[in-house]
Design an enzyme around this catalytic site. Structure first.
Site, PDB file in Angstrom:
ATOM      1  N   HIS A 306      25.088  -1.024  51.819  1.00  0.00           N
ATOM      2  CA  HIS A 306      24.272  -1.103  51.432  1.00  0.00           C
ATOM      3  C   HIS A 306      23.018  -0.425  51.189  1.00  0.00           C
ATOM      4  CE1 HIS A 306      23.137  -0.710  47.037  1.00  0.00           C
ATOM      5  NE2 HIS A 306      24.497   0.097  46.832  1.00  0.00           N
ATOM      6  N   ASP A 364      32.319   1.901  45.916  1.00  0.00           N
ATOM      7  CA  ASP A 364      32.815   2.809  46.238  1.00  0.00           C
ATOM      8  C   ASP A 364      34.462   2.531  46.787  1.00  0.00           C
ATOM      9  OD1 ASP A 364      29.730   4.059  46.411  1.00  0.00           O
ATOM     10  OD2 ASP A 364      31.246   5.164  44.929  1.00  0.00           O
TER      11      ASP A 364
HETATM   12  C1  SDX Z   1      25.833   4.007  46.430  1.00  0.00           C
HETATM   13  O1  SDX Z   1      21.696   2.521  46.456  1.00  0.00           O
HETATM   14  C2  SDX Z   1      22.706   2.323  45.624  1.00  0.00           C
HETATM   15  O2  SDX Z   1      22.177   1.459  44.819  1.00  0.00           O
HETATM   16  C3  SDX Z   1      23.454   3.052  45.437  1.00  0.00           C
HETATM   17  C4  SDX Z   1      24.452   2.552  44.770  1.00  0.00           C
HETATM   18  C5  SDX Z   1      24.548   3.125  43.382  1.00  0.00           C
HETATM   19  O3  SDX Z   1      25.852   2.252  42.463  1.00  0.00           O
HETATM   20  O4  SDX Z   1      23.999   3.377  42.615  1.00  0.00           O
HETATM   21  O5  SDX Z   1      24.946   1.235  44.890  1.00  0.00           O
HETATM   22  C6  SDX Z   1      26.382   3.854  45.015  1.00  0.00           C
HETATM   23  O6  SDX Z   1      26.002   5.041  46.736  1.00  0.00           O
HETATM   24  C7  SDX Z   1      26.962   2.915  47.765  1.00  0.00           C
HETATM   25  C8  SDX Z   1      27.389   3.240  49.098  1.00  0.00           C
HETATM   26  C9  SDX Z   1      28.202   3.934  49.118  1.00  0.00           C
HETATM   27  N1  SDX Z   1      27.854   4.937  50.427  1.00  0.00           N
HETATM   28  C10 SDX Z   1      29.169   4.699  51.501  1.00  0.00           C
HETATM   29  O7  SDX Z   1      29.381   3.769  51.729  1.00  0.00           O
HETATM   30  C11 SDX Z   1      28.236   5.629  52.810  1.00  0.00           C
HETATM   31  C12 SDX Z   1      28.907   4.469  54.058  1.00  0.00           C
HETATM   32  N2  SDX Z   1      27.632   3.144  54.125  1.00  0.00           N
HETATM   33  C13 SDX Z   1      26.439   3.531  55.273  1.00  0.00           C
HETATM   34  O8  SDX Z   1      26.055   5.299  55.168  1.00  0.00           O
HETATM   35  C14 SDX Z   1      25.416   3.537  54.729  1.00  0.00           C
HETATM   36  O9  SDX Z   1      25.327   1.844  54.522  1.00  0.00           O
HETATM   37  C15 SDX Z   1      23.972   3.413  53.227  1.00  0.00           C
HETATM   38  C16 SDX Z   1      24.144   4.997  53.776  1.00  0.00           C
HETATM   39  C17 SDX Z   1      25.001   2.626  52.142  1.00  0.00           C
HETATM   40  C18 SDX Z   1      23.296   2.530  54.133  1.00  0.00           C
HETATM   41  O10 SDX Z   1      22.783   3.000  55.243  1.00  0.00           O
HETATM   42  P1  SDX Z   1      21.513   2.247  55.978  1.00  0.00           P
HETATM   43  O11 SDX Z   1      20.524   1.977  54.489  1.00  0.00           O
HETATM   44  O12 SDX Z   1      20.738   2.976  56.642  1.00  0.00           O
HETATM   45  O13 SDX Z   1      21.969   0.805  56.143  1.00  0.00           O
HETATM   46  P2  SDX Z   1      21.491  -0.600  57.078  1.00  0.00           P
HETATM   47  O14 SDX Z   1      19.658   0.134  56.707  1.00  0.00           O
HETATM   48  O15 SDX Z   1      21.566  -1.435  55.824  1.00  0.00           O
HETATM   49  O16 SDX Z   1      22.421  -0.313  58.481  1.00  0.00           O
HETATM   50  C19 SDX Z   1      22.104  -0.833  58.911  1.00  0.00           C
HETATM   51  C20 SDX Z   1      22.608  -0.852  60.506  1.00  0.00           C
HETATM   52  C21 SDX Z   1      22.790   0.978  60.968  1.00  0.00           C
HETATM   53  O17 SDX Z   1      22.271   0.813  62.751  1.00  0.00           O
HETATM   54  P3  SDX Z   1      21.192   0.502  63.006  1.00  0.00           P
HETATM   55  O18 SDX Z   1      20.216   0.923  63.365  1.00  0.00           O
HETATM   56  O19 SDX Z   1      20.879  -1.216  62.978  1.00  0.00           O
HETATM   57  O20 SDX Z   1      22.022   0.347  64.534  1.00  0.00           O
HETATM   58  O21 SDX Z   1      23.898  -0.805  59.771  1.00  0.00           O
HETATM   59  C22 SDX Z   1      24.629   0.593  59.896  1.00  0.00           C
HETATM   60  C23 SDX Z   1      23.274   1.438  60.461  1.00  0.00           C
HETATM   61  O22 SDX Z   1      23.916   2.322  61.292  1.00  0.00           O
HETATM   62  N3  SDX Z   1      25.316   0.780  59.030  1.00  0.00           N
HETATM   63  C24 SDX Z   1      27.121   1.268  59.374  1.00  0.00           C
HETATM   64  C25 SDX Z   1      26.983   1.636  58.122  1.00  0.00           C
HETATM   65  N4  SDX Z   1      26.400   1.234  57.210  1.00  0.00           N
HETATM   66  C26 SDX Z   1      25.060   0.819  57.574  1.00  0.00           C
HETATM   67  N5  SDX Z   1      27.607   1.849  59.824  1.00  0.00           N
HETATM   68  C27 SDX Z   1      28.670   1.831  60.307  1.00  0.00           C
HETATM   69  N6  SDX Z   1      29.546   1.845  58.806  1.00  0.00           N
HETATM   70  C28 SDX Z   1      28.600   1.748  58.365  1.00  0.00           C
HETATM   71  N7  SDX Z   1      29.530   1.680  56.760  1.00  0.00           N
END
Ligand code: SDX
Length: 429
Positions: A306, A364
């Site tokens: 998140h 989710d």
């Molecule tokens: C919702 O914003 C809100 O409040 C949204 C929400 C709401 O109620 O409105 O809460 C609802 O959208 C919840 C999120 C649902 N999405 C997912 O579950 C999709 C899977 N999650 C990822 O796509 C990701 O975690 C995001 C998009 C949610 C967040 O992306 P960010 O901000 O880029 O994540 P981050 O900066 O914390 O990532 C840190 C690291 C990164 O790797 P590095 O660049 O440091 O090497 O963690 C990795 C990311 O690539 N990473 C993941 C991951 N989520 C982050 N790696 C594998 N699997 C994942 N799910």
């Protein structure tokens, strides 16, 4: 306003930026003076940017705290219902019994959908994604209600909010019924908001006697509460940007529905269930964990991570408990997908990659399994998220529209394109 200041020094020139304190959470640096330096700040994805002042929802991502007007989400989920939460988000406090009755009366009064809206559905293919239909028909509502388009009138703003909260579940159920070729169901005034939605989804005109199971209706109501609002997320920011132009509120909500649809946002619940079905068995979990950790693989563990929470999403805990209740009620407590999800969660939470990057289950992760157990088809999962989030979107829109200092949203950029050059004749190109 605090007396704290931040000083930005650039090329031996310093500017003073005030620091503003809120009631909870991080203070903010007011960067309005920065353009004086002939520079902009740079923050793609707005991860370090507070776009507005708001008093509706507070999230502490480090502690895993979510408050709506100061009330913790778990208390709201277990000790109130969605109608009370809607009133809270729109009006700033929980309703008393009379206020609640009057609010529910207004929601029921405005739950009818204009008969001409029905005809919009006929233009869609039967296999159209329900979110595509919702973008269209909610946007079409902006072509009605010309009696209440003065968005500078707070009473008319509230009327639009009531109309949207009331009509979203009706339109959502219509999008489902249309996809399966069954007749549309009308809301019944004797049913609650959640009971009505389940009845409009699964009821038929031929059987007017059955009422949705109370445990399942309570679970549906709680799912609505868990998704009601969430600070300045992508879809809420979309609604605010659209609303900052003075656009029609129904058109703004349609824009929010479009933004919610993406798998990185509200589309994650549908994507998470599909991921679990694709994993299929516990012996394949490690293969998918490896894919999620592989920087060269675009695969992400759906339902994990998140932008704000770097701790367990407090909604996920309530959703997991609700999932248990639903599975027990429908007699699927041994649901293999739920067991697989529990195992996946355990393995991921013990994996150093997820621990180090503070990736936890979000709302989710369990919502898809719960909705699946309720008999909701997966392409309706994000539609249900949109029903629930409409009150958050429109409450944030009302808050913005009542702010005398509101401004048109207009970000700038770091330009990296060609410098100025002259057009040459086509014969010379
Ligand atoms: C919702 O914003 C809100 O409040 C949204 C929400 C709401 O109620 O409105 O809460 C609802 O959208 C919840 C999120 C649902 N999405 C997912 O579950 C999709 C899977 N999650 C990822 O796509 C990701 O975690 C995001 C998009 C949610 C967040 O992306 P960010 O901000 O880029 O994540 P981050 O900066 O914390 O990532 C840190 C690291 C990164 O790797 P590095 O660049 O440091 O090497 O963690 C990795 C990311 O690539 N990473 C993941 C991951 N989520 C982050 N790696 C594998 N699997 C994942 N799910």
């Amino acid at each position: 306003m605090s007396d704290k200041h931040a000083t930005l020094t650039l090329n031996n020139e310093s500017i003073d930026c005030p620091v503003l304190d809120g009631s909870l959470g991080q203070s903010v640096i007011d960067i309005k003076p920065v353009p004086k330096t002939q520079h902009f700040t740079f923050d793609p994805g707005f991860g370090a940017t507070a776009a507005c002042e708001s008093g509706i929802t507070f999230i502490d991502g480090q502690q895993g705290i979510l408050l709506h007007r100061g009330y913790p989400i778990d208390q709201l989920a277990f000790d109130t219902d969605y109608m009370e939460v809607c009133y809270l988000l729109m009006h700033g406090d929980l309703p008393n019994a009379d206020q609640k009755d009057q609010f529910i009366h207004m929601i029921k009064k405005h739950s009818n959908v204009h008969d001409q809206i029905n005809r919009f559905f006929c233009g869609f293919r039967r296999d159209a994604h329900p979110m595509a239909i919702m973008v269209g028909v909610v946007g079409a509502l902006s072509a009605f209600y010309h009696d209440s388009l003065d968005i500078n009138n707070p009473e008319l703003r509230e009327l639009s909010a009531i109309r949207l909260v009331a009509k979203m579940p009706v339109l959502a159920a219509m999008s489902y019924k249309y996809s399966i070729g069954e007749p549309f169901m009308h809301p019944k005034h004797e049913l609650s908001y959640a009971e009505n939605f389940l009845n409009m989804m699964f009821g038929t005109p031929y059987d007017d006697t059955t009422k949705p199971d109370p445990v399942l209706s309570r679970a549906m109501d709680r799912i609505f509460t868990l998704h009601a609002d969430h600070e300045q997320n992508a879809s809420t920011s979309t609604v605010r940007v659209a609303g900052s132009t003075g656009a029609n509120p129904f058109a703004c909500i349609s824009a929010g529905i479009g933004a919610l649809w993406g798998p990185a946002h509200g589309g994650a619940n549908e994507a998470c269930l599909r991921m679990l079905q694709e994993i299929g068995s516990e012996d394949r979990i490690s293969e998918y964990i490896a894919k999620a950790k592989d920087k060269n693989d675009p695969f992400r563990l759906m339902g994990f991570g998140h932008r704000v929470y770097k701790n367990y999403d407090p909604r996920a805990k309530v959703m997991q408990q609700t999932c248990h209740e639903v599975l027990d009620t429908v007699g699927c407590h041994d649901d293999p997908i739920f067991k697989l999800a529990m195992k996946l969660e355990k393995i991921a939470l013990e994996d150093e990659y997820f621990v180090e990057k503070k990736l936890y289950p979000n709302v989710d992760f369990y919502s898809g399994i719960t909705l699946n157990a309720l008999g909701i088809p997966s392409n309706m999962f994000t539609v249900i998220f949109a029903i629930a989030r409409t009150v958050g979107w429109i409450s944030q829109w009302m808050e913005m529209m009542s702010d005398p200092n509101r401004r048109l949203a207009r970000p700038r950029q770091l330009y990296t394109g060609p410098t100025q050059r002259d057009v040459s004749n086509i014969s010379d190109r």
